[in-house]
Design an enzyme around this catalytic site. Sequence first.
Site, PDB file in Angstrom:
ATOM      1  N   TRP A 139      -4.643   3.970  11.647  1.00  0.00           N
ATOM      2  CA  TRP A 139      -4.277   3.454  10.413  1.00  0.00           C
ATOM      3  C   TRP A 139      -5.023   4.716   9.634  1.00  0.00           C
ATOM      4  CZ3 TRP A 139      -2.145  -0.306   7.679  1.00  0.00           C
ATOM      5  CH2 TRP A 139      -2.460  -0.277   6.505  1.00  0.00           C
ATOM      6  N   TYR A 198     -12.752  -0.902  12.602  1.00  0.00           N
ATOM      7  CA  TYR A 198     -13.359   0.105  11.802  1.00  0.00           C
ATOM      8  C   TYR A 198     -14.874   0.260  12.223  1.00  0.00           C
ATOM      9  CZ  TYR A 198      -8.969   0.006   9.578  1.00  0.00           C
ATOM     10  OH  TYR A 198      -7.428   0.099   9.266  1.00  0.00           O
ATOM     11  N   GLU A 219      -5.446   1.999  -1.227  1.00  0.00           N
ATOM     12  CA  GLU A 219      -6.774   1.351  -0.523  1.00  0.00           C
ATOM     13  C   GLU A 219      -7.236   0.040  -1.115  1.00  0.00           C
ATOM     14  OE1 GLU A 219      -7.395   1.317   2.579  1.00  0.00           O
ATOM     15  OE2 GLU A 219      -8.522  -0.481   2.134  1.00  0.00           O
ATOM     16  N   TRP A 220      -6.065  -0.671  -1.665  1.00  0.00           N
ATOM     17  CA  TRP A 220      -6.464  -2.103  -2.310  1.00  0.00           C
ATOM     18  C   TRP A 220      -7.373  -1.727  -3.509  1.00  0.00           C
ATOM     19  CZ3 TRP A 220      -2.836  -4.839  -0.620  1.00  0.00           C
ATOM     20  CH2 TRP A 220      -2.343  -4.976   0.579  1.00  0.00           C
ATOM     21  N   ASN A 242      -8.219  -5.003  14.602  1.00  0.00           N
ATOM     22  CA  ASN A 242      -8.227  -4.023  13.812  1.00  0.00           C
ATOM     23  C   ASN A 242      -9.780  -3.702  13.822  1.00  0.00           C
ATOM     24  OD1 ASN A 242      -5.450  -4.439  13.120  1.00  0.00           O
ATOM     25  ND2 ASN A 242      -5.923  -5.089  10.970  1.00  0.00           N
ATOM     26  N   ARG A 293       3.974  -0.017  12.839  1.00  0.00           N
ATOM     27  CA  ARG A 293       3.542  -1.222  12.385  1.00  0.00           C
ATOM     28  C   ARG A 293       3.789  -1.295  10.863  1.00  0.00           C
ATOM     29  NH1 ARG A 293      -1.706  -3.241  11.045  1.00  0.00           N
ATOM     30  NH2 ARG A 293      -1.560  -5.669  10.790  1.00  0.00           N
ATOM     31  N   ASN A 347      -1.816 -10.720   8.737  1.00  0.00           N
ATOM     32  CA  ASN A 347      -2.978  -9.635   9.000  1.00  0.00           C
ATOM     33  C   ASN A 347      -4.487  -9.757   8.244  1.00  0.00           C
ATOM     34  OD1 ASN A 347      -3.293  -6.387   9.251  1.00  0.00           O
ATOM     35  ND2 ASN A 347      -4.227  -6.933   7.098  1.00  0.00           N
ATOM     36  N   GLU A 348      -5.229  -9.998   9.254  1.00  0.00           N
ATOM     37  CA  GLU A 348      -6.607  -9.996   8.893  1.00  0.00           C
ATOM     38  C   GLU A 348      -6.810 -11.407   7.709  1.00  0.00           C
ATOM     39  OE1 GLU A 348      -8.269  -6.359   7.425  1.00  0.00           O
ATOM     40  OE2 GLU A 348      -8.064  -5.635   9.317  1.00  0.00           O
ATOM     41  N   HIS A 380       0.999  -9.140   5.124  1.00  0.00           N
ATOM     42  CA  HIS A 380      -0.276  -8.366   4.689  1.00  0.00           C
ATOM     43  C   HIS A 380      -0.852  -8.334   3.283  1.00  0.00           C
ATOM     44  CE1 HIS A 380      -2.057  -4.577   6.782  1.00  0.00           C
ATOM     45  NE2 HIS A 380      -2.685  -4.746   5.476  1.00  0.00           N
ATOM     46  N   GLN A 432       0.769  -1.077   0.002  1.00  0.00           N
ATOM     47  CA  GLN A 432       0.053   0.131   0.049  1.00  0.00           C
ATOM     48  C   GLN A 432       1.088   1.184  -0.054  1.00  0.00           C
ATOM     49  OE1 GLN A 432      -2.682  -1.515   3.269  1.00  0.00           O
ATOM     50  NE2 GLN A 432      -3.947  -0.334   2.264  1.00  0.00           N
ATOM     51  N   GLU A 476      -5.072  -1.582  14.050  1.00  0.00           N
ATOM     52  CA  GLU A 476      -5.560  -0.652  13.111  1.00  0.00           C
ATOM     53  C   GLU A 476      -6.593  -0.067  13.645  1.00  0.00           C
ATOM     54  OE1 GLU A 476      -6.023  -1.887   9.137  1.00  0.00           O
ATOM     55  OE2 GLU A 476      -3.995  -3.037   9.219  1.00  0.00           O
TER      56      GLU A 476
HETATM   57  N1  LIG Z   1     -10.428  -0.786   4.019  1.00  0.00           N
HETATM   58  N2  LIG Z   1      -9.520  -0.100   4.669  1.00  0.00           N
HETATM   59  C1  LIG Z   1      -8.440   0.200   5.666  1.00  0.00           C
HETATM   60  C2  LIG Z   1      -7.552  -1.027   6.015  1.00  0.00           C
HETATM   61  C3  LIG Z   1      -6.692  -1.474   4.926  1.00  0.00           C
HETATM   62  O1  LIG Z   1      -5.993  -0.473   4.352  1.00  0.00           O
HETATM   63  C4  LIG Z   1      -5.907  -2.478   5.568  1.00  0.00           C
HETATM   64  O2  LIG Z   1      -4.886  -2.774   4.872  1.00  0.00           O
HETATM   65  C5  LIG Z   1      -6.364  -3.661   6.279  1.00  0.00           C
HETATM   66  O3  LIG Z   1      -5.436  -4.436   7.196  1.00  0.00           O
HETATM   67  C6  LIG Z   1      -7.835  -3.292   6.920  1.00  0.00           C
HETATM   68  O4  LIG Z   1      -8.643  -2.995   5.907  1.00  0.00           O
HETATM   69  C7  LIG Z   1      -8.236  -1.962   6.719  1.00  0.00           C
END
Ligand SMILES: N#[N+]C[C@@H]1[C@@H](O)[C@H](O)[C@@H](O)[C@@H]2O[C@H]12
Length: 451
Positions: free
Chosen positions: A405, A299, A412-413, A297, A81, A169-170, A125, A24, A357
């Site tokens: 975060w 949100y 953002e993916w 994490n 992190r 991560n997640e 990640h 990212q 996060e």
């Molecule tokens: N969407 N969103 C923000 C954030 C993303 O940018 C992170 O890479 C993930 O670990 C998690 O999803 C959260």
Amino acid sequence: MNAHADPLRFPPGFVWGAATAAYQVEGSPLADGAGPSIWHRFSHTPGRVRDGDTGDVACDHYRRYPEDIALMRSLGLQSYRFSIAWSRVLPEGRGRINQAGLDHYARVVDALLEAGIAPNITLYHWDLPAALDDRGGWLNPDIADWFADYATLMFRTLGDRVPLWSTLNEPWVVADGGYMHGVLAPGHRSAFEAAIAAHHLLLAHGRGVQAFRASGARGQIGLVVNLEPKYPASHSPADLAATLRAEAYMNRQYLDPVLRGTHAEELAEVFGEAWPAPRPAEQMAVIREPIDWLGVNYYTRSVVRADESAWPQRASAVPQRGALHTETAWEVYPRGLTDTLTWVKNRYGNLPIYITENGSAFFDPPSAEVDPLPDPLRTQTLHKHLAAVHAAIGAGVDVRGYYAWSLLDNLEWAHGYSKRFGLLHVDYATQRRTRKASALAYAAVIAANAL
Ligand SMILES: N#[N+]C[C@@H]1[C@@H](O)[C@H](O)[C@@H](O)[C@@H]2O[C@H]12
């Protein structure tokens, strides 16, 4: 700031940080001998990422990390992190080591330590080496060995001076986004594959913890999960059952095996025929290898109703009209963070927790004309969530630290660069960093260790 008469003081030694992830922010995905990741492939596949955005440049953090570490220091951050790009250090994911990749991350760690900032490294990640995906990736049972070998390499390289590590991560997002719904790399859409990937993620996690123990590395290792509290839309049996399925699918699918050695019983209903027979006891024992800390994490929450059309958990979220929502359409619900933290304590015991996060995407302009850049909604949301953490600590939850975060606006993916989560604004045309008001508000909390 804080509407309370007295400051909300955090425990002595509470760790204040910020977080990013390699694909990212780094850019330079193939520099210095690095191999491609599945996100390099995915982002270069037309239609997969908004506006055709890729991580080819991102925040240029691979080269600008010294500047970014100086900015971290100016904000008083105590920890950072970040994740290792697996295919920088093992270009094919296994076998041949790329020393230039190891040297890069050693320089980052040493620069952080020199600045008095504790590294918190995430081993995975989401950016799996593409060469491993060619061998089946998270669908290949050998990936637990591949991950353990990669982890061992990193522990041998940095284990003498990195205090905090996490394996994954997640994992829920990896399996749900990458294999169930196909909206994230590698873009598959199969309940059968999602169940297989989920199990192999858990096995890889357990093998990574075992590798950490065997390596003699200092510090502590954990797992980072995304948790979203589920509240029933009504007390009807259908909504209550749907809420349990949604909670099992997202919140208990990984924590129950890791912390209790069992699988949530609702998962057989959620996955149906795709849910495999009980896993071998010896594999469940690997998964349950004890961890030192849990990363949460957080949100948002969801209010859940039964919805037979919603695949696979047959439950959907009820829009909370009138509530503040972020640019990612997430309801701002700080109480959900307190509820989640107390839920973890009550269900799994009082394991040390780091909020790894928490943040919010609100509109910021492409270029920042003033410093600090006003971002009142993000600042307000930050304060409310820190108060929620404080409430959980007051309820006896062993929260050790908080990572905003994100440090930087970033990729953002699948949203591309359209969503800005950063404390620091990034002008992608110039790579200029500009502090947002939320960064200064966070710096004030850190300085006082209070809200
Ligand atoms: N969407 N969103 C923000 C954030 C993303 O940018 C992170 O890479 C993930 O670990 C998690 O999803 C959260």
